[in-house]
Design a protein around this motif. Structure first.
Motif, PDB file in Angstrom:
ATOM      1  N   GLY A 379       0.823  -1.217   0.000  1.00  0.00           N
ATOM      2  CA  GLY A 379       0.000   0.000   0.000  1.00  0.00           C
ATOM      3  C   GLY A 379       0.850   1.256   0.000  1.00  0.00           C
ATOM      4  N   ALA A 380       1.944   1.244   0.749  1.00  0.00           N
ATOM      5  CA  ALA A 380       2.797   2.435   0.827  1.00  0.00           C
ATOM      6  C   ALA A 380       3.436   2.718  -0.539  1.00  0.00           C
ATOM      7  N   ALA A 381       3.887   1.656  -1.216  1.00  0.00           N
ATOM      8  CA  ALA A 381       4.518   1.845  -2.529  1.00  0.00           C
ATOM      9  C   ALA A 381       3.486   2.373  -3.519  1.00  0.00           C
ATOM     10  N   LEU A 382       2.272   1.806  -3.478  1.00  0.00           N
ATOM     11  CA  LEU A 382       1.224   2.282  -4.397  1.00  0.00           C
ATOM     12  C   LEU A 382       0.928   3.756  -4.149  1.00  0.00           C
ATOM     13  N   ARG A 383       0.827   4.095  -2.870  1.00  0.00           N
ATOM     14  CA  ARG A 383       0.516   5.486  -2.539  1.00  0.00           C
ATOM     15  C   ARG A 383       1.630   6.413  -3.034  1.00  0.00           C
ATOM     16  N   MET A 384       2.860   5.976  -2.931  1.00  0.00           N
ATOM     17  CA  MET A 384       3.966   6.813  -3.409  1.00  0.00           C
ATOM     18  C   MET A 384       3.941   6.967  -4.918  1.00  0.00           C
ATOM     19  N   LEU A 385       3.479   5.901  -5.595  1.00  0.00           N
ATOM     20  CA  LEU A 385       3.440   5.973  -7.063  1.00  0.00           C
ATOM     21  C   LEU A 385       2.409   6.987  -7.555  1.00  0.00           C
ATOM     22  N   THR A 386       1.461   7.356  -6.701  1.00  0.00           N
ATOM     23  CA  THR A 386       0.510   8.404  -7.105  1.00  0.00           C
ATOM     24  C   THR A 386       1.057   9.776  -6.731  1.00  0.00           C
ATOM     25  N   ALA A 387       2.309   9.817  -6.260  1.00  0.00           N
ATOM     26  CA  ALA A 387       2.978  11.062  -5.854  1.00  0.00           C
ATOM     27  C   ALA A 387       2.279  11.721  -4.677  1.00  0.00           C
ATOM     28  N   GLU A 388       1.530  10.926  -3.915  1.00  0.00           N
ATOM     29  CA  GLU A 388       0.921  11.449  -2.685  1.00  0.00           C
ATOM     30  C   GLU A 388       1.947  11.386  -1.575  1.00  0.00           C
ATOM     31  N   SER A 389       1.830  12.306  -0.596  1.00  0.00           N
ATOM     32  CA  SER A 389       2.791  12.240   0.492  1.00  0.00           C
ATOM     33  C   SER A 389       2.367  11.151   1.479  1.00  0.00           C
ATOM     34  N   LEU A 390       3.346  10.563   2.144  1.00  0.00           N
ATOM     35  CA  LEU A 390       3.076   9.532   3.140  1.00  0.00           C
ATOM     36  C   LEU A 390       3.195  10.178   4.516  1.00  0.00           C
ATOM     37  N   PRO A 391       2.177  10.011   5.382  1.00  0.00           N
ATOM     38  CA  PRO A 391       2.196  10.717   6.678  1.00  0.00           C
ATOM     39  C   PRO A 391       3.466  10.489   7.481  1.00  0.00           C
ATOM     40  N   ALA A 392       3.981   9.262   7.490  1.00  0.00           N
ATOM     41  CA  ALA A 392       5.175   9.003   8.307  1.00  0.00           C
ATOM     42  C   ALA A 392       6.404   9.689   7.713  1.00  0.00           C
ATOM     43  N   VAL A 393       6.413   9.863   6.404  1.00  0.00           N
ATOM     44  CA  VAL A 393       7.538  10.552   5.763  1.00  0.00           C
ATOM     45  C   VAL A 393       7.446  12.060   6.059  1.00  0.00           C
ATOM     46  N   THR A 394       6.238  12.598   5.965  1.00  0.00           N
ATOM     47  CA  THR A 394       6.035  14.014   6.297  1.00  0.00           C
ATOM     48  C   THR A 394       6.456  14.277   7.745  1.00  0.00           C
ATOM     49  N   ALA A 395       6.126  13.331   8.631  1.00  0.00           N
ATOM     50  CA  ALA A 395       6.499  13.497  10.044  1.00  0.00           C
ATOM     51  C   ALA A 395       8.023  13.524  10.194  1.00  0.00           C
ATOM     52  N   LEU A 396       8.721  12.719   9.414  1.00  0.00           N
ATOM     53  CA  LEU A 396      10.197  12.762   9.471  1.00  0.00           C
ATOM     54  C   LEU A 396      10.718  14.100   8.956  1.00  0.00           C
ATOM     55  N   GLU A 397      10.066  14.604   7.895  1.00  0.00           N
ATOM     56  CA  GLU A 397      10.494  15.897   7.328  1.00  0.00           C
ATOM     57  C   GLU A 397      10.331  17.020   8.355  1.00  0.00           C
ATOM     58  N   ASN A 398       9.266  16.923   9.174  1.00  0.00           N
ATOM     59  CA  ASN A 398       8.970  17.999  10.134  1.00  0.00           C
ATOM     60  C   ASN A 398       9.531  17.730  11.528  1.00  0.00           C
ATOM     61  N   ALA A 399      10.358  16.706  11.664  1.00  0.00           N
ATOM     62  CA  ALA A 399      10.836  16.314  12.994  1.00  0.00           C
ATOM     63  C   ALA A 399      11.681  17.415  13.627  1.00  0.00           C
ATOM     64  N   PRO A 400      11.764  17.429  14.984  1.00  0.00           N
ATOM     65  CA  PRO A 400      12.509  18.493  15.658  1.00  0.00           C
ATOM     66  C   PRO A 400      14.021  18.431  15.403  1.00  0.00           C
TER      67      PRO A 400
END
Ligand SMILES: Nc1ncnc2c1ncn2[C@@H]1O[C@H](COP(=O)(O)OP(=O)(O)O)[C@@H](O)[C@H]1O
Ligand SMILES: O=C(OP(=O)(O)O)[C@H](O)COP(=O)(O)O
Length: 407
Positions: A379-400
């Motif tokens: 599911g995660a790979a499919l979601r990435m193939l639609t160029a949608e952001s993944l919540p856990a990846v966004t959380a890493l991007e915004n980490a302290p």
């Protein structure tokens, strides 16, 4: 920008590492396949060898499922794979869990209990709210840093995936790093680019097909598995009651209309199976689309040989192929040919990227290897193939902010 293990000063640091080891389980509730565990060995051994203390966090199964079991046997297996003792504690964020983490010495590793044994971990939260869950508040005091290596779960916004990185310096593990690297740069791969969408995640696959056709990323989309069956029905083919009932029971009936819309919009770039295989007199029996519907009780379980010829021709020009989902019910050896042959052809294409937990298991069973990249995620790979952001990846991007690396 996501920090990686290269940015972490590991020596003496206690790191919570979220992995995805959600795996098939045997009748005695123990691990039946360790492929997902093996994928995380590089990340875990690197942290241990660099002098960190590691608390492993993971889920297994979903509440109510036969595979919703403890991580005790995962810890046993991990000990063998890492070639060192790995403790296991049947607690996730209670005082017993904190004590086990505090007791770790340099280079020590403990596996905490299945995160989904606690209801909050099977709910979706925004990161701020996830930061105030029992799991995060319970573990944060004993951890110095958080590493997310669980790419296969990165489409979930659960506390161990989006809450911990809201409160701790956070880093992508080696699996996460390599998955984001490959799946995040599909647009840069050579063309012609072909997507093969099989398996049973019909809604997700139709989302991917829309997205890649609309954006001009796909020169062709080849359909197989349940996805192919839905497209055949959308195209007016009578697949018979057994396949139709299956699609209805899986909750995918409405997807037939979406598939029909997609065929209207982009039919010239979507390839449909030309024949299917059914079980007849206990054997595999292939039927051309013109010979359908099949007999009573016969379901379309695989693509047939004329489909394979047709798809082989399209793939012969491809520079890049992205595949997700088996072409048939590979668990039954009568219906393995489609997956074996189609994925076999893909290994000859210069860039071949495969996604999906079941797909990876099928390829191991069938001994098909030689792809450029086999993703740990479905599911995660499919979601990435639609160029949608993944919540856990966004959380890493915004980490302290994090401490500086040692070199
Ligand atoms: N024609 C078919 N009819 C029913 N099930 C199918 C068919 N083709 C493939 N499948 C099933 O699809 C499942 C895997 O699909 P999916 O979960 O989407 O893959 P992945 O985990 O790789 O993303 C397998 O259990 C397989 O039996
Ligand atoms: O196995 C997983 O995903 P996948 O079936 O898409 O490969 C992940 O562990 C996520 O599990 P979930 O779909 O129960 O949240």
């Amino acid at each position: 920008m996501i920090a990686t293990l290269d940015d972490l000063d590991v020596e003496g640091t206690t790191v919570g590492v979220r992995v995805d080891v959600n795996s098939p389980i045997d009748d005695d509730d123990t691990l039946a396949d360790d492929a997902r565990l093996r994928a995380h060995v590089d990340t875990l051994s690197e942290l241990l060898e660099r002098g960190g203390q590691v608390a492993v966090l993971a889920h297994q199964g979903r509440p109510g499922g036969d595979d919703f079991v403890s991580l005790a046997s995962h810890a046993d297996r991990l000990s063998t794979l890492l070639d060192q003792p790995v403790d296991y504690v049947d607690a996730t964020f209670s005082e017993a869990a904190r004590e086990a983490v505090r007791d770790l010495s340099n280079g020590g590793c403990v596996v905490l209990e299945n995160t989904r044994f606690y209801s909050e971990e099977y709910m979706e939260f925004d990161p701020e709210r996830a930061a105030r869950t029992h799991l995060v508040e319970g573990l944060e005091p004993v951890l110095d840093a958080y590493v997310n290596d669980a790419f296969a779960a990165a489409h979930r916004s659960q506390p161990s995936l989006v809450g911990l990185p809201s409160v701790l310096p956070s880093y992508a593990g080696r699996v996460m790093e390599s998955e984001l690297d490959v799946l995040g740069s599909i647009e840069e791969t050579d063309t012609p680019r072909v997507y093969v969408l099989g398996g049973a995640k019909v809604s997700d696959s139709i989302d991917v097909a829309w997205s890649v056709l609309e954006k001009g990323l796909a020169d062709h989309v080849l359909t197989a598995g349940v996805v192919g069956n839905v497209f055949l029905i959308a195209d007016g083919v009578d697949l018979g009651d057994a396949s139709s009932d299956f699609i209805y029971d899986q909750g995918y009936w409405d997807e037939i209309d979406r598939a029909a819309d997609l065929l209207d919009a982009y039919g010239d770039r979507i390839a449909l199976p030309r024949d299917v295989a059914v079980a007849r007199d206990d054997d595999r029996h292939e039927l051309g689309v013109n010979a359908l519907p099949p007999g009573d009780g016969e379901a379309a379980m695989d693509i047939g040989n004329s489909t394979l010829d047709y798809y082989r021709r399209i793939l012969s020009d491809a520079e890049t192929v992205i595949l997700n989902g088996p072409a048939g019910v590979f668990e039954d050896e009568r219906f393995q040919t489609g997956t074996q042959e189609l994925y076999g052809v893909a290994t000859d294409i210069p860039t071949s990227i495969v996604g999906g937990g079941d797909t990876a298991a099928a390829l191991r069973t069938l001994g098909v290897e030689g792809f450029s990249h086999v993703s740990t995620g479905g599911g995660a790979a499919l979601r990435m193939l639609t160029a949608e952001s993944l919540p856990a990846v966004t959380a890493l991007e915004n980490a302290p902010q994090r401490p500086a690396a040692d070199d």
